[in-house]
Design a protein around this motif. Sequence first.
Motif: not given
Length: 141
Positions: A31, A61, A81, A83, A87, A92, A103, A136, A138
């Motif tokens: 990301l 994103v 998303i 990580s 989150n 999207l 991303l 990350c 998705v």
Amino acid sequence: KFNTPNGKAKLYPVEYIPQKEKISIEYPFILNSGRILYHYHSATMSRRAKVLNEFVSETYVLMNPLDLLKYGLKSEIQVKIISRQGNLIVKLIESNEVAEGELFMPWHFNESLVNKLTRDELDPLSRIAPFKFTACRVEKC
């Protein structure tokens, strides 16, 4: 000119140090967060401008079309998303402006604070956080 005796800049080379953050099966995307043309920093002023909000009024994103196919996702849906740090839920958007496995998310929108996904560590030389490189994944909401 620079504030040096000869007016020229002084450049110092540095060794490349690889990021500690790595992609994995669990976190397959990198990301990258940053600015977009239509808003400035936290957008506290630019989001008050109707004309700027007509271009972009909500966070999103970006994902490469090949990744959408690979992961069975569709543009214009809400995704989570995730990580290692946290989150958030965001729209999207399909885009060829990002590479496969990458991303991009702007950080102008206080409804989805993308920096909550990034690491707290600082670069030892610049003392800047690594906002541009977060592993990350998705998920569909």
